[in-house]
Design a protein around this motif. Structure first.
Motif, PDB file in Angstrom:
ATOM      1  N   LEU A 112       0.850  -1.200   0.000  1.00 53.64           N
ATOM      2  CA  LEU A 112       0.000   0.000   0.000  1.00 53.64           C
ATOM      3  C   LEU A 112       0.884   1.249   0.000  1.00 53.64           C
ATOM      4  O   LEU A 112       0.622   2.225  -0.711  1.00 53.64           O
ATOM      5  CB  LEU A 112      -0.930  -0.004   1.227  1.00 53.64           C
ATOM      6  CG  LEU A 112      -1.829   1.220   1.388  1.00 53.64           C
ATOM      7  CD1 LEU A 112      -2.860   1.261   0.268  1.00 53.64           C
ATOM      8  CD2 LEU A 112      -2.528   1.222   2.745  1.00 53.64           C
ATOM      9  N   LEU A 117       4.482   1.123   6.199  1.00 52.75           N
ATOM     10  CA  LEU A 117       3.821   2.012   5.246  1.00 52.75           C
ATOM     11  C   LEU A 117       4.830   3.057   4.746  1.00 52.75           C
ATOM     12  O   LEU A 117       4.925   3.330   3.545  1.00 52.75           O
ATOM     13  CB  LEU A 117       2.620   2.703   5.900  1.00 52.75           C
ATOM     14  CG  LEU A 117       1.725   3.502   4.957  1.00 52.75           C
ATOM     15  CD1 LEU A 117       0.916   2.562   4.073  1.00 52.75           C
ATOM     16  CD2 LEU A 117       0.777   4.404   5.719  1.00 52.75           C
ATOM     17  N   TYR A 135       2.400  -2.119  -8.212  1.00 49.65           N
ATOM     18  CA  TYR A 135       1.805  -1.260  -7.182  1.00 49.65           C
ATOM     19  C   TYR A 135       2.164   0.210  -7.419  1.00 49.65           C
ATOM     20  O   TYR A 135       1.314   1.096  -7.330  1.00 49.65           O
ATOM     21  CB  TYR A 135       2.254  -1.694  -5.785  1.00 49.65           C
ATOM     22  CG  TYR A 135       1.711  -3.037  -5.359  1.00 49.65           C
ATOM     23  CD1 TYR A 135       0.359  -3.190  -5.054  1.00 49.65           C
ATOM     24  CD2 TYR A 135       2.536  -4.159  -5.253  1.00 49.65           C
ATOM     25  CE1 TYR A 135      -0.146  -4.421  -4.659  1.00 49.65           C
ATOM     26  CE2 TYR A 135       2.034  -5.391  -4.857  1.00 49.65           C
ATOM     27  CZ  TYR A 135       0.698  -5.519  -4.559  1.00 49.65           C
ATOM     28  OH  TYR A 135       0.198  -6.732  -4.174  1.00 49.65           O
TER      29      TYR A 135
END
Lengths: 186, 136
Positions: A68, B7, B103
């Motif tokens: 992500l 992240l 991604y």
């Protein structure tokens, strides 16, 4: 700011990519790798009896969060740090790709081939759907992708990773030289 | 909250991939045609830095920031390294992307790549279902 907008040379980008290996280990004892996220997505989203997907994917949540992050990174670099000029490819590469019928070199992908309206053409279907399928099937069968095998595995002196990396390149070279020119002309 | 660091690292990695242009279909073509040093320089120097870092971590028995012993699982050899690796290579040259770049490309504003990613997920799913029937 100018430096950030320009493309980064290999000797800056390569070592930075390599640093991901120790950083992930130091920060969370995690082995660098991306392709396992495809498996976690299956385990999390597709109900199945296959035992390959019956494991505690939540324990591997970090990997999905890392992916992500990559989407966010792509967004930041793609919108705010975008190089306004086309990629400086070698002349011989442009010549070879011209021969295959590539016309538009702006952006990261040949947009006349990779777009939604091309999905239903034979060429678009093969390149996007079949190509994507082979990446997903192949990477799990091989036990890793470019990050897990070529970078993490080779950094850790793993023989299976050397074999896999050679096969990645073998497959890529054969596709590029002998098959892709035909697909592009479909 | 403890996942925030992943992240952040992922975000940095995504930015590097875009700025290094390794997510470019054109760069991958150039690499497989041996027409530029760029990709080889990146992969080669990344492996060097990774290798030296791992040697240092092992030699000095460096622990994680939270004090755990660092462990890296060895990879086991199987025929899949060859057959699957070859398949992966074919797909890599077709789409011009491996899983990481997929991604980053989606983030960079290319929703069409979501289709490629979903197809890759389907590929992994089919492998998982057929695993026991394939040579390993």
């Amino acid at each position: 700011m100018n430096i950030l907008l320009q493309p980064w040379p290999w000797y800056v980008a390569g070592p930075l990519i390599g640093l991901m290996v120790p950083l992930l280990l130091l920060v969370g004892n995690k082995a660098f790798g991306i392709s396992s996220t495809l498996r976690h997505i299956c385990a999390a989203c597709i109900p199945t009896k296959a035992k390959f997907f019956n494991y505690d994917w939540k324990a591997e949540k970090w990997n999905l969060i890392f992916a992500l992050g990559m989407v966010i990174g792509g967004l930041i670099a793609g919108y705010f740090l975008r190089n306004p000029n086309p990629i400086e490819l070698s002349e011989s590469a442009i010549e070879s790709m011209n021969k295959m019928g590539v016309k538009n070199y702006s952006g990261f992908i040949p947009s006349d081939v990779f777009n939604f309206s091309q999905l239903l053409t034979l060429r678009g279907f093969i390149l996007m759907i079949v190509g994507g399928f082979m990446i997903g099937f192949g990477t799990r069968y091989a036990g890793g992708c470019t990050s897990g095998h070529a970078i993490m595995g080779l950094s850790n002196l793993q023989f299976p990773s050397l074999v896999a990396t050679c096969c990645f390149f073998g497959g890529g070279v054969i596709m590029t030289w002998f098959i892709l020119p035909y697909i592009m002309n479909l | 909250m403890k996942n925030l660091k992943f992240l952040l690292l992922g975000t940095i990695f995504g930015i590097i991939l875009i700025k290094a242009e390794v997510i470019s279909w054109f760069r991958i073509q150039e690499m497989f045609r041996f027409q530029s040093f760029h990709m080889y320089g990146i992969i080669g120097s990344a492996i060097c830095v990774g290798m030296i870092s791992l040697l240092i971590i092992k030699k000095y028995k460096i622990k994680t920031f939270s004090g755990e012993e660092i462990k890296v699982e060895p990879k086991t050899f199987s025929k899949g390294n060859i057959i699957g690796g070859f398949m992966f290579g074919l797909g890599w040259a077709m789409t011009g992307a491996c899983p990481g770049p997929l991604y980053a490309l989606i983030g960079s504003g290319l929703p069409i790549i979501i289709v490629v990613l979903l197809s890759a997920v389907l590929g992994t799913y089919c492998y998982g279902c057929l695993k026991d029937k394939l040579p390993h």
